[in-house]
Design a protein around this motif. Structure first.
Motif, mmCIF file in Angstrom:
data_model
loop_
_atom_site.group_PDB
_atom_site.id
_atom_site.type_symbol
_atom_site.label_atom_id
_atom_site.label_comp_id
_atom_site.label_asym_id
_atom_site.label_seq_id
_atom_site.Cartn_x
_atom_site.Cartn_y
_atom_site.Cartn_z
ATOM 1 N N ASP A 130 1.301 -1.393 -0.156
ATOM 2 C CA ASP A 130 0.034 0.137 0.103
ATOM 3 C C ASP A 130 0.833 1.511 0.087
ATOM 4 O O ASP A 130 0.378 2.036 -0.906
ATOM 5 C CB ASP A 130 -0.825 -0.044 1.417
ATOM 6 N N ALA A 131 1.857 1.563 0.460
ATOM 7 C CA ALA A 131 2.839 2.508 1.176
ATOM 8 C C ALA A 131 3.379 2.642 -0.705
ATOM 9 O O ALA A 131 3.861 3.489 -0.901
ATOM 10 C CB ALA A 131 3.868 2.112 2.065
ATOM 11 N N LYS A 132 3.379 1.724 -1.705
ATOM 12 C CA LYS A 132 4.282 1.793 -2.483
ATOM 13 C C LYS A 132 3.443 2.384 -3.702
ATOM 14 O O LYS A 132 3.379 3.100 -4.249
ATOM 15 C CB LYS A 132 5.154 0.518 -2.806
ATOM 16 N N GLN A 133 2.113 1.743 -2.926
ATOM 17 C CA GLN A 133 1.154 2.189 -4.439
ATOM 18 C C GLN A 133 1.151 4.599 -4.459
ATOM 19 O O GLN A 133 0.674 4.695 -4.508
ATOM 20 C CB GLN A 133 -0.198 2.336 -3.847
ATOM 21 N N LEU A 134 0.580 4.053 -2.404
ATOM 22 C CA LEU A 134 1.014 6.034 -2.335
ATOM 23 C C LEU A 134 1.800 6.808 -2.605
ATOM 24 O O LEU A 134 1.214 7.885 -3.134
ATOM 25 C CB LEU A 134 0.578 6.109 -1.212
ATOM 26 N N LYS A 135 2.446 6.651 -2.300
ATOM 27 C CA LYS A 135 4.532 6.657 -3.257
ATOM 28 C C LYS A 135 3.130 6.896 -4.762
ATOM 29 O O LYS A 135 4.522 7.822 -5.261
ATOM 30 C CB LYS A 135 5.152 5.984 -3.536
ATOM 31 N N ASP A 186 -0.839 0.935 10.390
ATOM 32 C CA ASP A 186 0.089 -0.138 9.564
ATOM 33 C C ASP A 186 0.867 0.612 8.255
ATOM 34 O O ASP A 186 1.969 0.964 7.847
ATOM 35 C CB ASP A 186 0.128 -1.173 9.256
ATOM 36 N N VAL A 187 0.185 1.230 7.267
ATOM 37 C CA VAL A 187 0.595 1.548 5.884
ATOM 38 C C VAL A 187 1.962 2.826 6.242
ATOM 39 O O VAL A 187 2.456 2.892 5.878
ATOM 40 C CB VAL A 187 -0.354 1.629 5.382
ATOM 41 N N TYR A 202 6.738 5.040 6.358
ATOM 42 C CA TYR A 202 8.288 5.967 6.912
ATOM 43 C C TYR A 202 9.043 5.227 7.062
ATOM 44 O O TYR A 202 10.144 5.665 6.742
ATOM 45 C CB TYR A 202 7.332 6.360 9.003
ATOM 46 N N THR A 203 9.159 3.998 7.451
ATOM 47 C CA THR A 203 10.774 2.907 7.212
ATOM 48 C C THR A 203 10.961 2.977 5.388
ATOM 49 O O THR A 203 11.882 2.701 5.531
ATOM 50 C CB THR A 203 10.109 1.529 7.448
ATOM 51 N N VAL A 204 9.933 2.523 4.577
ATOM 52 C CA VAL A 204 10.628 2.625 2.895
ATOM 53 C C VAL A 204 11.037 4.324 3.435
ATOM 54 O O VAL A 204 12.217 4.095 2.258
ATOM 55 C CB VAL A 204 9.591 2.515 2.177
ATOM 56 N N TYR A 205 10.564 5.084 3.002
ATOM 57 C CA TYR A 205 10.456 6.074 2.027
ATOM 58 C C TYR A 205 11.397 7.541 3.461
ATOM 59 O O TYR A 205 11.600 8.345 3.062
ATOM 60 C CB TYR A 205 9.318 7.688 1.557
ATOM 61 N N GLY A 206 11.925 7.367 4.739
ATOM 62 C CA GLY A 206 12.176 8.200 5.149
ATOM 63 C C GLY A 206 10.796 9.290 5.578
ATOM 64 O O GLY A 206 12.199 10.857 6.353
ATOM 65 N N LYS A 207 9.889 9.407 5.303
ATOM 66 C CA LYS A 207 9.012 10.405 5.342
ATOM 67 C C LYS A 207 7.370 10.350 5.735
ATOM 68 O O LYS A 207 7.527 8.715 5.801
ATOM 69 C CB LYS A 207 8.623 11.250 3.444
ATOM 70 N N SER A 208 7.103 10.954 6.091
ATOM 71 C CA SER A 208 5.901 11.207 6.854
ATOM 72 C C SER A 208 4.767 11.138 5.370
ATOM 73 O O SER A 208 4.364 12.122 4.969
ATOM 74 C CB SER A 208 5.386 11.867 7.728
ATOM 75 N N LEU A 209 3.662 10.620 5.141
ATOM 76 C CA LEU A 209 2.786 9.786 4.288
ATOM 77 C C LEU A 209 1.960 10.947 4.557
ATOM 78 O O LEU A 209 1.571 11.933 3.476
ATOM 79 C CB LEU A 209 1.639 8.529 4.988
#
Length: 323
Positions: free
Chosen positions: A95-100, A127-128, A133-140
């Protein structure tokens, strides 16, 4: 973390007699031989739960010294590659990757932000957010803030911050009060107070919202959907209507998204892949039922006539059967 992403109406379940080592070895052989054994990759990856796939990923890394997703990318291409790589990711990371992806480059894919943020539970969104934050070092939240604007941004941030009540208790007087407030904020006044719609639709639990929609219909003599469509426009309208659909019936919301992804000329494989992967362990059986109601034919037959090759075969395995 897994329990948040697993429902009772999924088509994909834990595989009995599972061995991560054996599967990792099977995948290694399928990739490293002369030519790729796609059938083996499909039968392993689509028939294991995501939790089991995470163990395979670890075993593969330990045995081969390389990441499984990198080897899949090196060996496969196109929609089939995208599907199998997606299946190796934990759901929150996917999901995080889709949002990015929705916020990358010029322009934002609002429909993708809408789909994910309108349909995920608060626990899933927590969780997302962590995964992002873990993958991109930025807050969603920060990324959404800089990529969107106005009331649409405000509503997305409510949802991204996982503030929806998740209790199953419902409160009749509150439903009446909220319905009155929405009526006064929209139909009854000149101009619309969007904030009230955003707050109620982003914060109340889904059972509570269904009660509010009934109360609203009583007061206003029209559905909440009709009022939103008449009073609000643009991306905010799309988002609020998606929340209403998910509150009424999440599976029906996804069935409609799948139907649109395959209807007409050309298939939106990106949406098809995303929904099939992200719902396969949660409610894909329900989505299949809703799809048949909506389309008059099964999801299985739609996928079969709209996709082909290894990509189509893998999707049919995820679909799990014909209706």
């Amino acid at each position: 973390m897994a329990a948040v992403w697993v429902g009772v109406k999924g088509t994909v379940k834990d595989s009995p007699g599972f061995s991560a080592g054996r599967d990792a070895d099977g995948i290694r052989k399928a990739i490293s031989g002369l030519g790729t054994d796609e059938a083996s990759l499909i039968s392993i990856l689509t028939q294991r739960s995501n939790a089991q796939r995470q163990l395979i990923v670890k075993e593969y890394q330990a045995a081969c010294g390389k990441e499984l997703k990198d080897d899949l990318k090196g060996d496969l291409s196109g929609n089939f590659e995208h599907l199998l790589v997606s299946m190796t990711l934990p759901p929150a990371v996917f999901d995080a990757k889709q949002l990015k992806k929705a916020m990358k480059g010029s322009g934002t894919t609002e429909s993708l932000l809408t789909e994910i943020l309108a349909s995920r539970t608060s626990k899933q969104m927590k969780d997302v957010g962590d995964a992002y934050y873990t993958v991109y070092g930025k807050s969603l939240g920060d990324e959404i803030s800089s990529e969107t604007s106005g009331d649409f941004r405000k509503a997305l941030l409510f949802l991204a911050n996982a503030r929806r009540d998740e209790s199953s208790k419902v409160d009749e007087p509150l439903a009446k009060k909220d319905a009155e407030m929405l009526y006064n904020a929209g139909e009854k006044k000149w101009g619309t107070d969007e904030d009230k719609f955003i707050e109620v639709l982003s914060l109340r639990s889904l059972p509570q919202l269904r009660l509010t929609f009934d109360a609203y219909q009583n007061i206003c003599k029209k559905s909440i959907e009709d009022s939103i469509a008449g009073e609000i426009s643009g991306h905010l309208e799309d988002l609020l209507l998606a929340i209403v659909k998910c509150a009424r019936n999440t599976a029906a919301y996804f069935a409609e998204r799948l139907y649109k992804s395959m209807k007409g000329a050309g298939t939106d494989e990106y949406t098809l892949t995303r929904i099939m992967v992200s719902r396969s362990e949660i409610d894909l059986l329900e989505i299949r039922t809703e799809f048949k109601k909506l389309a008059g034919y099964s999801l299985y037959s739609a996928i079969k006539s709209d996709t082909s090759g290894d990509y189509g075969n893998a999707l049919l395995k995820l679909c799990g059967g014909d209706d």
